[in-house]
Design a protein around this motif. Sequence first.
Motif, PDB file in Angstrom:
ATOM      1  N   GLU A  95       0.830  -1.205   0.000  1.00 13.38           N
ATOM      2  CA  GLU A  95       0.000   0.000   0.000  1.00 13.38           C
ATOM      3  C   GLU A  95       0.863   1.252   0.000  1.00 13.38           C
ATOM      4  O   GLU A  95       0.573   2.224  -0.702  1.00 13.38           O
ATOM      5  CB  GLU A  95      -0.922  -0.006   1.213  1.00 13.38           C
ATOM      6  N   SER A  96       1.948   1.229   0.778  1.00 15.10           N
ATOM      7  CA  SER A  96       2.838   2.385   0.837  1.00 15.10           C
ATOM      8  C   SER A  96       3.509   2.649  -0.503  1.00 15.10           C
ATOM      9  O   SER A  96       3.668   3.791  -0.920  1.00 15.10           O
ATOM     10  CB  SER A  96       3.911   2.168   1.913  1.00 15.10           C
ATOM     11  N   LEU A  97       3.903   1.567  -1.181  1.00 16.67           N
ATOM     12  CA  LEU A  97       4.582   1.694  -2.466  1.00 16.67           C
ATOM     13  C   LEU A  97       3.620   2.021  -3.603  1.00 16.67           C
ATOM     14  O   LEU A  97       4.028   2.501  -4.657  1.00 16.67           O
ATOM     15  CB  LEU A  97       5.323   0.396  -2.802  1.00 16.67           C
ATOM     16  N   GLY A  98       2.347   1.716  -3.409  1.00 16.98           N
ATOM     17  CA  GLY A  98       1.367   1.941  -4.470  1.00 16.98           C
ATOM     18  C   GLY A  98       1.416   0.885  -5.549  1.00 16.98           C
ATOM     19  O   GLY A  98       1.023   1.130  -6.691  1.00 16.98           O
ATOM     20  N   VAL A  99       1.909  -0.320  -5.190  1.00 10.68           N
ATOM     21  CA  VAL A  99       1.986  -1.424  -6.145  1.00 10.68           C
ATOM     22  C   VAL A  99       1.539  -2.701  -5.449  1.00 10.68           C
ATOM     23  O   VAL A  99       1.358  -2.729  -4.237  1.00 10.68           O
ATOM     24  CB  VAL A  99       3.428  -1.622  -6.684  1.00 10.68           C
ATOM     25  N   ARG A 100       1.378  -3.765  -6.217  1.00 12.79           N
ATOM     26  CA  ARG A 100       1.122  -5.075  -5.641  1.00 12.79           C
ATOM     27  C   ARG A 100       2.451  -5.805  -5.449  1.00 12.79           C
ATOM     28  O   ARG A 100       3.388  -5.613  -6.224  1.00 12.79           O
ATOM     29  CB  ARG A 100       0.193  -5.882  -6.541  1.00 12.79           C
ATOM     30  N   LEU A 101       2.504  -6.631  -4.427  1.00  7.00           N
ATOM     31  CA  LEU A 101       3.710  -7.405  -4.127  1.00  7.00           C
ATOM     32  C   LEU A 101       3.357  -8.888  -4.017  1.00  7.00           C
ATOM     33  O   LEU A 101       2.224  -9.234  -3.672  1.00  7.00           O
ATOM     34  CB  LEU A 101       4.329  -6.944  -2.799  1.00  7.00           C
ATOM     35  N   PHE A 102       4.349  -9.728  -4.303  1.00  6.47           N
ATOM     36  CA  PHE A 102       4.151 -11.162  -4.142  1.00  6.47           C
ATOM     37  C   PHE A 102       5.453 -11.768  -3.632  1.00  6.47           C
ATOM     38  O   PHE A 102       6.532 -11.462  -4.142  1.00  6.47           O
ATOM     39  CB  PHE A 102       3.757 -11.826  -5.463  1.00  6.47           C
ATOM     40  N   PRO A 103       5.379 -12.635  -2.590  1.00  3.80           N
ATOM     41  CA  PRO A 103       6.601 -13.251  -2.064  1.00  3.80           C
ATOM     42  C   PRO A 103       7.150 -14.290  -3.030  1.00  3.80           C
ATOM     43  O   PRO A 103       6.402 -15.081  -3.601  1.00  3.80           O
ATOM     44  CB  PRO A 103       6.122 -13.899  -0.758  1.00  3.80           C
ATOM     45  N   ILE A 104       8.485 -14.284  -3.197  1.00  4.32           N
ATOM     46  CA  ILE A 104       9.102 -15.276  -4.088  1.00  4.32           C
ATOM     47  C   ILE A 104      10.147 -16.122  -3.361  1.00  4.32           C
ATOM     48  O   ILE A 104      10.723 -17.030  -3.960  1.00  4.32           O
ATOM     49  CB  ILE A 104       9.693 -14.624  -5.355  1.00  4.32           C
ATOM     50  N   GLY A 105      10.398 -15.803  -2.078  1.00  2.00           N
ATOM     51  CA  GLY A 105      11.379 -16.590  -1.351  1.00  2.00           C
ATOM     52  C   GLY A 105      11.714 -15.973  -0.010  1.00  2.00           C
ATOM     53  O   GLY A 105      11.058 -15.042   0.453  1.00  2.00           O
ATOM     54  N   TYR A 106      12.776 -16.496   0.607  1.00  2.00           N
ATOM     55  CA  TYR A 106      13.162 -15.998   1.920  1.00  2.00           C
ATOM     56  C   TYR A 106      14.649 -16.285   2.164  1.00  2.00           C
ATOM     57  O   TYR A 106      15.277 -17.125   1.506  1.00  2.00           O
ATOM     58  CB  TYR A 106      12.316 -16.638   3.018  1.00  2.00           C
ATOM     59  N   ASP A 107      15.194 -15.552   3.119  1.00  2.00           N
ATOM     60  CA  ASP A 107      16.563 -15.697   3.579  1.00  2.00           C
ATOM     61  C   ASP A 107      16.501 -16.490   4.886  1.00  2.00           C
ATOM     62  O   ASP A 107      15.859 -16.061   5.847  1.00  2.00           O
ATOM     63  CB  ASP A 107      17.143 -14.293   3.785  1.00  2.00           C
ATOM     64  N   THR A 108      17.147 -17.651   4.932  1.00  2.00           N
ATOM     65  CA  THR A 108      17.016 -18.510   6.113  1.00  2.00           C
ATOM     66  C   THR A 108      17.704 -17.952   7.347  1.00  2.00           C
ATOM     67  O   THR A 108      17.413 -18.387   8.460  1.00  2.00           O
ATOM     68  CB  THR A 108      17.602 -19.916   5.833  1.00  2.00           C
ATOM     69  N   SER A 109      18.626 -16.993   7.171  1.00  2.00           N
ATOM     70  CA  SER A 109      19.391 -16.513   8.320  1.00  2.00           C
ATOM     71  C   SER A 109      18.495 -15.912   9.393  1.00  2.00           C
ATOM     72  O   SER A 109      18.705 -16.120  10.577  1.00  2.00           O
ATOM     73  CB  SER A 109      20.445 -15.490   7.877  1.00  2.00           C
ATOM     74  N   GLU A 110      17.471 -15.145   8.963  1.00  2.00           N
ATOM     75  CA  GLU A 110      16.556 -14.530   9.924  1.00  2.00           C
ATOM     76  C   GLU A 110      15.108 -14.594   9.465  1.00  2.00           C
ATOM     77  O   GLU A 110      14.253 -13.902   9.990  1.00  2.00           O
ATOM     78  CB  GLU A 110      16.974 -13.070  10.178  1.00  2.00           C
ATOM     79  N   GLY A 111      14.852 -15.406   8.442  1.00  2.00           N
ATOM     80  CA  GLY A 111      13.489 -15.547   7.957  1.00  2.00           C
ATOM     81  C   GLY A 111      12.969 -14.338   7.210  1.00  2.00           C
ATOM     82  O   GLY A 111      11.752 -14.123   7.141  1.00  2.00           O
TER      83      GLY A 111
END
Length: 323
Positions: A95-111
């Motif tokens: 909402e802040s960026l004014g765009v849609r977002l979608f998760p594509i992955g993660y960093d295991t070090s801190e989730g």
Amino acid sequence: MVRLRDPEDVDTWFLQHGWFPDRDIGTQAGDLVGNAISEYLEEGVVLQPLAPATRFLREHGALRLSLSPGRGDSVVFEPAKMWHGEPAEVAELAESLGVRLFPIGYDTSEGSCILMDEQGRFFYIHETGNHYMGAGKHEAFISLANAPMRDAEDHLPSAIPGVAASPLARGSRDEVEAWLTEVGWYPGRDIGDQVPELLRVVTDKYAAEGFPIDPIQAAVEFLREYGLLQLTIPGEPTAILVFTPHWIYEESGEDVAEFAARLGVKVFPVGYETFDGSMLLIDERERFFLLHHTGSYFAGTTRYEAVRCLLRGPLEDAEGHLA
């Protein structure tokens, strides 16, 4: 931490962990997308599939790339919810960026959650804040390997000159999507098999003029989703905005090359207006410009703002964006 200094380093890193050019996990990517949608919906957040994210997952989904062998940290390209409250944070950032977002992955070090927006930009949600990774795969993971990353706040509409006052900053994205839907666009549209032919119309003609031009990633991604669509520009006489690269007139290649040099970045034509042959360009930063016989104009920093400005105006003089 893995050392990534340039695009070749990034490609080598990916190759070492199972990626190869034209890798495609097909329907498995759809399963990954569906799982993410279900997990977010459990917390009341509705995710919409985004074409850039789905394409990324088809090529890179299910890969695990080592970030720090000594500590066992990795980047995993599976859109999994890592903590309770993550969906709400993603929705707030979108909402802040004014765009849609979608998760594509993660960093295991801190989730930490790795996201893509509809422009193909990468973002990173960490306990220290929200970060901007880059405009494509190479920039994004060079940024990750050479932290600290830039603050995502630098990419909010209020932080971009000329955007704060834009109607799109006040939520008219739905209006633009409605216009596009009327002429054949839909979420996930992808005409990738036709894009090479569309690009050749320009690359062949410009090369013949003596001003060879290479397609840029931003143009390819835009055309995969919006190529061949036509929007009627309100007013008289009737004009059509066509999202198809086109050789407009003699010296088109020279004019585009000259504008790119003044802008300081690469550009590529992605469309034109039928009434007076104005050329629509996109640059490497995914900004849109219009080359008109009266001058050069800035149309916007997102495809939504660009469509709104091109159909309704006003356009801004491009001078303020030149190098």
